[in-house]
Design an enzyme around this catalytic site. Structure first.
Site, PDB file in Angstrom:
ATOM      1  N   ARG A 305       0.833  -1.205   0.000  1.00  0.00           N
ATOM      2  CA  ARG A 305       0.000   0.000   0.000  1.00  0.00           C
ATOM      3  C   ARG A 305       0.868   1.256   0.000  1.00  0.00           C
ATOM      4  O   ARG A 305       0.584   2.220  -0.710  1.00  0.00           O
ATOM      5  CB  ARG A 305      -0.950  -0.028   1.197  1.00  0.00           C
ATOM      6  CG  ARG A 305      -2.079  -1.013   0.995  1.00  0.00           C
ATOM      7  CD  ARG A 305      -2.937  -1.239   2.216  1.00  0.00           C
ATOM      8  NE  ARG A 305      -4.055  -2.123   1.867  1.00  0.00           N
ATOM      9  CZ  ARG A 305      -4.906  -2.639   2.746  1.00  0.00           C
ATOM     10  NH1 ARG A 305      -4.768  -2.361   4.034  1.00  0.00           N
ATOM     11  NH2 ARG A 305      -5.885  -3.416   2.344  1.00  0.00           N
ATOM     12  N   HIS A 448      -5.500  -0.539  -6.897  1.00  0.00           N
ATOM     13  CA  HIS A 448      -4.460  -1.456  -6.438  1.00  0.00           C
ATOM     14  C   HIS A 448      -4.363  -1.528  -4.911  1.00  0.00           C
ATOM     15  O   HIS A 448      -4.438  -0.517  -4.230  1.00  0.00           O
ATOM     16  CB  HIS A 448      -3.094  -1.016  -6.975  1.00  0.00           C
ATOM     17  CG  HIS A 448      -2.869  -1.395  -8.405  1.00  0.00           C
ATOM     18  ND1 HIS A 448      -1.960  -0.750  -9.215  1.00  0.00           N
ATOM     19  CD2 HIS A 448      -3.410  -2.364  -9.179  1.00  0.00           C
ATOM     20  CE1 HIS A 448      -1.966  -1.296 -10.417  1.00  0.00           C
ATOM     21  NE2 HIS A 448      -2.849  -2.270 -10.414  1.00  0.00           N
ATOM     22  N   GLU A 449      -4.202  -2.753  -4.398  1.00  0.00           N
ATOM     23  CA  GLU A 449      -3.984  -3.006  -2.969  1.00  0.00           C
ATOM     24  C   GLU A 449      -5.060  -2.413  -2.071  1.00  0.00           C
ATOM     25  O   GLU A 449      -4.788  -1.872  -1.007  1.00  0.00           O
ATOM     26  CB  GLU A 449      -2.601  -2.488  -2.543  1.00  0.00           C
ATOM     27  CG  GLU A 449      -1.457  -3.062  -3.335  1.00  0.00           C
ATOM     28  CD  GLU A 449      -1.478  -4.580  -3.389  1.00  0.00           C
ATOM     29  OE1 GLU A 449      -1.910  -5.210  -2.404  1.00  0.00           O
ATOM     30  OE2 GLU A 449      -1.073  -5.149  -4.423  1.00  0.00           O
ATOM     31  N   GLY A 450      -6.296  -2.566  -2.498  1.00  0.00           N
ATOM     32  CA  GLY A 450      -7.417  -2.068  -1.709  1.00  0.00           C
ATOM     33  C   GLY A 450      -7.908  -0.744  -2.247  1.00  0.00           C
ATOM     34  O   GLY A 450      -7.172   0.231  -2.297  1.00  0.00           O
TER      35      GLY A 450
END
Length: 598
Positions: A305, A448-450
């Site tokens: 993140r 991306h990534e949440g």
């Protein structure tokens, strides 16, 4: 000629004048380093990124990876770039000395990585995934797993991935169905499908190390039953040589609007294309304890993140520098009030609205870079401080800042890319210029990534209220300390300190108001505007902290810092008032709307 990837002068200011990275060399973990080794790493990163990554960025975008049913093909420049990266030792600079790394501070490594993200996000994605994979195994893997998989990743011979999502589950990891069955010899056989796997298949390196979330039959339901497994593309023999092909194969590739140079796959595990050891299933090795997989994976996810925020920042930054160079060179129009059409045209930077767009970009991208490097400095503090209390403070601050460092650059550095296109005018939409690709690449980072919304739920639903709100209180306390230092300087800094203090009051009060009724659905209905408002407050704080560090500095660089800070406090921070008002009001518009009317 100044680089259009990043500003070396800005990095020097942030690392040494603001964050005092050199002080880290007095700690045992970084005692082998000095200002000279830091500068050497930065100079090497800029040179390799400029000479070996940037030149094939457009080719990477125009010639996407393709799958012929057996192999994934990429343009040859990608492999060459990764080889140079490994040969120069850049693949090992941030890794632990115990596995052959140089153990450079994370804040310096993050600055180095930003050059590669700015130069070629598609190719640099393989690097960041591998680094995160190796870090997770160092933290939670066995000694054998570290020797077998981490050391080759540090050397640049293996790459790594993270395999979480599945076609039917998306971000809802409790619904994954990939299973891992004990094989009776200490290994497991993995069966299932994983979707959106960046770097999931290629021949860029000798092997690919997949970290796979799966459920062991008979375990607890939901996320409590998730375990983590190492599933390599090729099995590794005891002597380190490659063995049989494991049964993990691509079913196809996903083709996205950006990041086109990063192969993105749907992977099938245990479908029977290969039968390692003559048995069905992909061979997997359990990481740590059963049913602790999601906890372990968060080690990589939280790092990723921050990495996504760093990538978004780098794209915004290089877009800003390229639009700035264009605006200095492009001749168009004449000054307001000029009456003679025969007067020479002026560079467009002479027009007020162009300067507005450039100043907005500068405030976003330099603020975002400060946020990314501040978080990296917190990682160093957490990992190397000899004061347990200081290390714990760093951990809590990093925890509350993680959803912000992921989402704020992904939103506002994308806006910087949009403004960079606007500065270029009609040319900005053409492939002749880089800025249209930077926008497309950066648009993916909000997911991306949440997603943006997931980060908002994390901030207001968890980080702001955990342990009685200790993390949010620490954030407010730390930012207020900056305001006090700024107020003591008087002048513009004192003015901004008052504005920041008022915004910090709203940050704390609004979280309390949102949760006043104790109803999670109502409290989190407006989590996204809360995330966006707090993100702006945090960046305002870091701008003020930079001004304190720059106090008394003379010359264009420091004047540029003061101008960008002024823009952010006068044009951007006021946006937070209506957002805090909305959240505090408990507005139920999005909660009560019927899906049938949408």
């Amino acid at each position: 000629m100044a680089s259009t990837l990043l500003s070396a002068r800005d990095l020097s200011f942030l690392l040494y004048e603001w964050l005092d990275a050199e002080a880290l060399t007095r700690r045992p973990r970084y005692a082998d380093h000095s200002r000279e080794t830091f500068d050497g790493a930065l100079e090497l990163a800029e040179r390799v990124a400029t000479d070996h990554f940037a030149p094939h960025n457009k080719a990477n975008d125009a010639n996407e990876p393709h799958f012929d049913g057996e192999r994934v093909h990429l343009i040859p420049e990608v492999r060459k770039a990764l080889e140079v990266y490994a040969e120069t030792g850049l693949s090992s600079i941030a890794m632990d000395a115990s596995v052959g790394g140089d153990q450079i501070p994370r804040v310096v490594a993050s600055a180095c990585n930003a050059y590669f993200q700015a130069a070629n996000l598609g190719t640099s994605a393989y690097l960041s995934l591998t680094s995160g994979n190796a870090s997770l195994l160092l933290a939670h893997g066995s000694a054998e797993q570290v020797d077998t998989f981490v050391r080759p990743m540090v050397e640049g011979r293996f790459t790594g991935t993270m395999c979480l999502s599945e076609p039917q589950a998306g971000s809802s990891l409790s619904d994954i169905t990939t299973r891992a069955e004990a094989a009776g010899d200490g290994t497991y056989r993995v069966f299932g499908n994983k979707m959106w796997i960046s770097g999931g298949d290629h021949e860029l390196t000798e092997n690919i190390v997949h970290l796979v979330l799966a459920k062991i039959p008979g375990g607890p339901p939901g996320v409590k039953g998730i375990s983590l497994f190492v599933v390599p593309k090729y099995l590794v023999n005891e002597d380190g040589s490659l063995g049989e092909r494991n049964d993990v194969v691509p079913a196809g590739l996903n083709h996205k609007m950006g990041y086109r140079g990063t192969v993105n796959t749907l992977l099938n595990f245990g479908e029977g294309r290969h039968t390692p050891g003559g048995e069905p299933g992909a061979v997997g090795y359990l990481v740590g304890e059963p049913h602790q997989g999601l906890k372990y994976m968060f080690h990589m996810m939280d790092g990723a993140r921050i990495g996504v925020g760093a990538g978004a920042t780098a794209l915004g930054y290089t877009g800003y520098l390229k639009s700035l160079a264009y605006a200095r060179e492009r001749l168009q129009g004449r000054p307001l009030g000029a009456k003679n059409p025969e007067e020479p045209q002026i560079p467009i930077i002479g027009h007020t609205d162009v300067r507005r767009m450039l100043l907005a970009q500068k405030s976003y991208v330099e603020g975002a870079l400060a946020l990314v490097l501040y978080c990296a400095r917190l990682v160093d503090e957490k990992d190397s401080s000899e004061d347990p209390e200081a290390a714990e403070r760093a951990r809590l601050l990093l925890d509350v800042l993680t959803p912000i460092v992921k989402s704020w650059p992904s939103q506002w550095c994308l806006e910087a890319n949009s403004l960079a296109i606007q500065v270029h005018g009609g040319y900005g939409y053409t492939r002749e210029y880089d800025v249209e690709q930077h926008y497309r690449d950066n648009r993916l980072n909000a997911i991306h990534e949440g997603t943006h919304g997931i980060q908002a739920l994390d901030l207001l639903g968890r980080k702001a209220v955990l342990d009685g709100g200790a993390r949010l209180s620490l954030l407010v306390e730390t930012a207020r300390a900056t305001a006090e230092r700024a107020r003591a300087l008087g002048g513009r800094e004192a003015e901004y300190a008052d504005l920041l203090d008022a915004a910090l009051d709203r940050t704390a009060q609004t979280a309390g108001a949102a949760w006043a009724e104790g109803d999670p659905a109502a409290a989190l209905a407006n989590a996204t505007p809360y995330l966006e408002a707090v993100g702006h407050v945090v960046v305002a704080w870091l701008w003020l902290d930079q001004l304190v560090a720059a106090h008394g500095g003379e010359g264009e660089f420091y004047e540029g810092k003061r101008a960008a800070a002024a823009y952010f406090f006068r044009h951007e921070l006021p946006r937070t008032g209506p957002q805090f008002d909305l959240v505090a009001s408990g507005d139920r518009t999005v909660l009560d709307v019927s899906p049938d009317v949408l």
